[in-house]
Design a protein around this motif. Structure first.
Motif, PDB file in Angstrom:
ATOM      1  N   PHE A  35      97.318  25.233 -50.455  1.00  0.00           N
ATOM      2  CA  PHE A  35      96.161  25.989 -50.992  1.00  0.00           C
ATOM      3  C   PHE A  35      97.306  26.922 -51.892  1.00  0.00           C
ATOM      4  N   ALA A  36      97.855  27.529 -50.658  1.00  0.00           N
ATOM      5  CA  ALA A  36      99.199  28.819 -51.208  1.00  0.00           C
ATOM      6  C   ALA A  36     100.328  28.338 -52.262  1.00  0.00           C
ATOM      7  N   ALA A  37     100.466  26.743 -52.271  1.00  0.00           N
ATOM      8  CA  ALA A  37     100.895  26.269 -53.284  1.00  0.00           C
ATOM      9  C   ALA A  37     100.108  25.477 -54.482  1.00  0.00           C
ATOM     10  N   THR A  54     108.335  35.227 -60.848  1.00  0.00           N
ATOM     11  CA  THR A  54     108.391  34.461 -62.178  1.00  0.00           C
ATOM     12  C   THR A  54     108.951  32.743 -62.045  1.00  0.00           C
ATOM     13  N   PRO A  55     109.318  32.105 -63.646  1.00  0.00           N
ATOM     14  CA  PRO A  55     109.498  30.934 -62.779  1.00  0.00           C
ATOM     15  C   PRO A  55     109.404  30.309 -62.786  1.00  0.00           C
ATOM     16  N   ASP A  56     111.203  30.751 -62.653  1.00  0.00           N
ATOM     17  CA  ASP A  56     112.634  30.547 -61.270  1.00  0.00           C
ATOM     18  C   ASP A  56     111.478  30.545 -59.887  1.00  0.00           C
ATOM     19  N   GLU A  61     108.959  28.714 -54.610  1.00  0.00           N
ATOM     20  CA  GLU A  61     108.197  28.613 -53.444  1.00  0.00           C
ATOM     21  C   GLU A  61     107.119  27.333 -53.875  1.00  0.00           C
ATOM     22  N   ILE A  62     106.702  26.897 -54.305  1.00  0.00           N
ATOM     23  CA  ILE A  62     105.786  25.701 -54.678  1.00  0.00           C
ATOM     24  C   ILE A  62     106.584  24.417 -53.825  1.00  0.00           C
ATOM     25  N   VAL A  63     108.068  24.218 -53.913  1.00  0.00           N
ATOM     26  CA  VAL A  63     108.862  23.468 -52.940  1.00  0.00           C
ATOM     27  C   VAL A  63     108.485  23.878 -51.942  1.00  0.00           C
ATOM     28  N   MET A  94     107.450  33.978 -49.091  1.00  0.00           N
ATOM     29  CA  MET A  94     107.037  34.462 -50.806  1.00  0.00           C
ATOM     30  C   MET A  94     107.123  35.153 -51.050  1.00  0.00           C
ATOM     31  N   ALA A  95     107.083  35.838 -50.060  1.00  0.00           N
ATOM     32  CA  ALA A  95     107.274  37.957 -49.968  1.00  0.00           C
ATOM     33  C   ALA A  95     108.605  37.673 -50.280  1.00  0.00           C
TER      34      ALA A  95
END
Lengths: 443, 476
Positions: A35-37, A54-56, A61-63, A94-95
């Motif tokens: 869910f977070a991803a 930001t996109p990077d 974070e997804i990774v 994430m933070a």
């Protein structure tokens, strides 16, 4: 904000299932990470003051979240105490990645440090305790340095926001140097690496997987973002300092790995050597590609390193495999483990077409672009040297037979298979398709 | 069909073939044969599609990345197509000669896996992708040597892998230095951009290719790898992997930096001659039949470097001819050396003797290949060595005729080897051994023999290719 609440909420919820069905805890945790991803993928970050997505950072974070989800899938009941810490770690990462405030950076750095101590100390055995205590003592020392440096730095800057930091000549330089000394402990830079070789090998391998990959990568990226302005301001010092530490870290890491007999130790020193490669983008700060290179290294490294430690965790749990002698003829006992292990090791060694190669190639390019080709040549030869011990492990897996050793079959659990497939997909995807990293870092 | 599938197709196919053929091993063999025949047909087809009068045929441009020249650009010219045809043909012959190999599912899947990157090496003009494919060929080779090899296979496999990987790193750094200077990674664009300070780049690149060729003093991996590898894999190592080094030297050193190559050509000549003579003397000294062939292989590659160093149309054509000739001549020698060992269980020529009486046809093929290696007129060896020496004399003057000593030395080791192992009295070991050979293996040897004589008598097709490939050096 949603992702944080879900991750922390899930982290508080899962201990309820530890006594009963651990599977439910795993499902909850995996769902929370997924869910977070997804949330991050849709562009929803923490969206509070001091945090920007930001996109990077989105890509990273997804990774991180996917890798943590894959890690979760490989867990069995044995690793249950790690589940909630892993969820907290997801939130803290994430933070840490999103923050744009130096005070926040320091606070989150400590949060992650505490999570890592708990992760390391979870499973009780003498060896494990030894590793965990080494990590804790080293970490506490590091915290002391960081706080001292931060206090000095805080005296002279009007604001902690990255964009508004003020630099006051050599005073700030001293403060930054002291902070870096502490951070180098965490990044396992030689000569502050002493704890890592033991700790990664002695604590539970699944905890080591998280510690040596996710935590290290998050710390490195956040440090780069936080210190970017200093690295630019003291360019000559940066080049000298980071080149020096990069060279001794990767060389010593690789040479130490060559002489190890325990597989976990080989992987620990390989992790230290990789910390050395990660310093090259710091040294190559003058190049426009330095950040891209670091993000690429981080993304590639996180998949490979997590995967190898989790595979080793499987093998130790199922078949008590610890040393190179134990792993002889693994391809006869478990073709799947052997195959995954081999591909990930080749990737770590920097053999194309996996992510390990192209991430190093982009790093080398950043170095050459900044005019540091001698450093790059040393790094490249180091990378070739590292094939010596990775190929040595592969030699034991494929070229030796199980003659005279344990020949029982080892089975891979479905969860473990799925988790490893996800990690392998990441390693190969980022090895062939470089565009996501380049686009997200704005090159 | 998209041209990128020539590279990634085999790589994707390999795991499928492995899983399908684990129950029925013959599937892998036939799948490999079918694929390699298809690759040969496509390669020949590519040759006919090439633009007349030289230049590149553009096949496609894939995986473009913004801000970084990491695009998989596929372009072929006559030189690369010649290498593609040679590779595909050798792969087919390798399938024949490995017809009775053990663990066929894994063996042929690895061969299929090898076919992808080796095609990539010859098809891409992007330096970074060239490097990627170049390194990828090592992985299947590591396993083919390490699992199917002889007594010291593990040592040989890891030494080979480490050695060539180590040398390649210099090449990688030089590619980035080029990118830094020109902002281009594509070979055709770099050639137009002209490098400003290419000396360091030239040397780094030369080290990378020299270790692959291999040139003295970087040759020590070769005898181990070639001796310990199964004979069919020795054929691939000598016929294809060494050619990658020569191809790289022509394409990226000579064509990209002709002026710098002229400047350092004397070093190349000296290294090439040293390699030729040094390896030749080692071959004379050798009792081990396969090591003798391996040193003979190094010796011939030294001559190729002498030809390349002339940087003239004549020299490069001679080099291309000798590259193909070397592949076709040395392969049957490796195969027969391995076969003799398999039958007699000895490597040493002085323990053999009289094989000619028990296996006349196969011995005759060895003698033919040996005569080609020493440059007998009517075989490929003669045309190759003659053109190399003539072009070198044109470029450097009469003193270079010392290269002809190489031919004399090879006469020494070939004739002595034939005398010791094949003629002479029947030794006890040979007397009690049974010399039989499977039909596909024998067929492959016959094809080699026919090709050696055919191109020896009628070399024109290869020089046609050379004419097209090196038109920019003032063709005929």
């Amino acid at each position: 904000m949603n992702s944080l609440i879900i991750l922390i909420g899930a982290g508080l919820l899962v201990p309820l299932f530890f006594k009963g069905k651990i599977v439910i805890a795993k499902y909850i945790a995996t769902a929370a990470f997924a869910f977070a991803a997804f949330n991050v993928f849709m562009g929803h970050g923490i969206s509070m003051e001091y945090f920007t997505l930001t996109p990077d950072i989105q890509l990273l974070e997804i990774v991180v979240l996917i890798v943590l989800a894959a890690t979760m899938m490989t867990f069995s009941g044995f690793e249950r105490p790690l589940v909630s810490q892993t969820l907290f770690l997801g939130a803290a990462s994430m933070a840490m990645l999103e923050t744009n405030n130096f005070l926040m950076f320091i606070v989150l750095f400590e949060v992650i440090a505490i999570i890592s101590y708990v992760l390391g100390a979870n499973i009780r055995s003498r060896l494990n305790a030894e590793g965990a205590i080494k990590m804790f003592v080293a970490g506490a020392t590091a915290s002391g340095f960081i706080l001292l440096g931060f206090a000095l730095f805080a005296m002279v800057t009007p604001s902690f926001n990255y964009a508004e930091i003020a630099i006051r000549g050599n005073f700030t330089l001293v403060a930054v140097g002291i902070m870096l000394a502490g951070i180098f402990y965490k990044m396992t830079i030689v000569p502050m690496h002493g704890w890592a070789g033991d700790a990664y090998a002695q604590i539970n391998h699944s905890a080591a997987a998280i510690l040596s990959s996710v935590i290290k990568v998050v710390v490195v990226i956040a440090t780069f973002k936080a210190f970017y302005i200093f690295l630019q301001a003291y360019l000559n010092t940066t080049v000298l300092l980071f080149s020096f530490f990069a060279i001794i870290t990767m060389t010593l890491g690789n040479f130490m790995a060559l002489f190890q007999k325990k597989i976990a130790k080989i992987l620990s020193f390989s992790s230290i050597a990789h910390a050395g490669y990660m310093l090259i983008p710091f040294a190559a700060i003058a190049s426009g590609y330095s950040y891209t290179a670091l993000v690429y290294l981080a993304v590639a490294y996180i998949f490979m390193q997590t995967s190898v430690f989790l595979l080793l965790n499987d093998l130790r749990r199922e078949a008590h495999i610890k040393t190179l002698d134990d792993i002889r003829g693994l391809y006869q006992r478990s073709p799947l483990h052997a195959l995954f292990f081999t591909i990930q090791l080749l990737s770590l060694a920097g053999v194309p077409i996996m992510a390990g190669f192209i991430s190093k190639a982009v790093t080398f390019w950043a170095g050459v672009d900044a005019g540091l080709w001698p450093l790059v040549l040393i790094a490249a030869l180091n990378s070739a040297l590292s094939v010596g011990y990775y190929a040595w492990v592969i030699k034991h897996i494929y070229f030796d037979t199980t003659d005279g050793y344990n020949t029982s079959k080892i089975y891979m659990t479905p969860g473990s298979l799925l988790g490893q497939l996800i990690l392998l997909a990441g390693t190969i995807y980022f090895g062939i398709f470089a565009a996501p990293v380049f686009v997200s870092t704005g090159i | 069909m998209s041209s990128i599938m020539l590279i990634f197709g085999p790589m994707l196919l390999a795991p499928f073939v492995y899983f399908i053929s684990r129950g029925a091993e013959w599937v892998a063999k036939w799948a490999a044969l079918a694929l390699f025949v298809l690759l040969l047909i496509i390669s020949v087809d590519l040759y006919h599609a090439l633009p007349v009068g030289g230049g590149f045929l553009v096949l496609g441009d894939y995986l473009r990345v913004p801000g970084f020249d990491y695009a998989l650009t596929l372009q072929v010219d006559a030189l690369s197509v010649a290498m593609l045809i040679l590779t595909a043909a050798l792969l087919i012959l390798v399938v024949f000669t490995s017809w009775e190999e053990k663990m066929q599912a894994a063996y042929f899947s690895l061969l299929i896996l090898f076919a992808g990157p080796i095609f990539g090496v010859f098809m891409t003009t992007n330096l970074l992708w060239f490097f990627i494919f170049w390194e990828m060929t090592l992985v299947p080779m590591l396993f083919l040597v390490g699992i199917w090899g002889g007594e010291r296979k593990v040592y040989a496999a890891i030494k080979f892998f480490l050695y060539t990987h180590f040398a390649s790193m210099f090449m990688l750094v030089s590619f980035f230095l080029i990118y830094k200077q020109t902002g281009q990674m594509d070979f055709t664009m770099i050639k137009e951009a002209m490098l400003a300070t290419p000396v360091l780049i030239w040397w780094f690149m030369f080290i990378g290719f020299a270790a692959k060729l291999p040139l003295f003093p970087f040759h020590t991996w070769l005898p181990d790898a070639h001796v310990e590898a199964p004979s069919s894999i020795s054929v691939l190592l000598a016929g294809v992997l060494l050619k990658m080094g020569a191809y790289g030297l022509i394409r990226f050193v000579v064509e990209m930096m002709p002026a710098t190559t002229m400047q350092f050509s004397m070093y190349m000549v000296v290294l090439g001659l040293t390699t030729t003579l040094f390896a030749g003397f080692l071959a004379i000294y050798e009792r081990h039949i396969k090591k003798m062939v391996a040193y003979s292989s190094i010796s011939h590659m030294g001559l190729v470097v002498v030809a390349i160093a002339t940087v003239t149309y004549d020299g490069l054509s001679a080099a291309l001819y000798e590259m193909i000739g070397h592949a076709l001549v040395i392969s049957p020698m490796f195969l027969i050396a391995g076969w003799v060992h398999h039958k007699t269980h000895t490597w040493y020529m002085d323990e053999m003797g009289g094989i000619m009486q028990k296996a006349p046809y196969i011995s005759a093929i060895f003698v033919l290949a040996g005569m080609a290696a020493l440059g007998l007129p009517g075989t490929m060896g003669f045309v190759g060595e003659l053109t190399i020496i003539v072009s070198a004399i044109k470029a450097y003057g009469w003193w270079i005729a010392v290269a002809a000593i190489a031919s004399l030395i090879s006469a020494g080791y070939v004739i002595w080897a034939v005398r010791r192992a094949f003629h002479a009295e029947i030794s006890p070991i040979v007397a009690k051994s049974k010399f039989d050979m499977s039909k596909p293996e024998f067929l492959a040897l016959c094809i080699y023999a026919v090709l050696i004589v055919f191109f020896g008598v009628y070399p024109q097709p290869i020089f046609d290719i050379a004419n097209n490939a090196f038109a920019m050096f003032g063709g005929m």
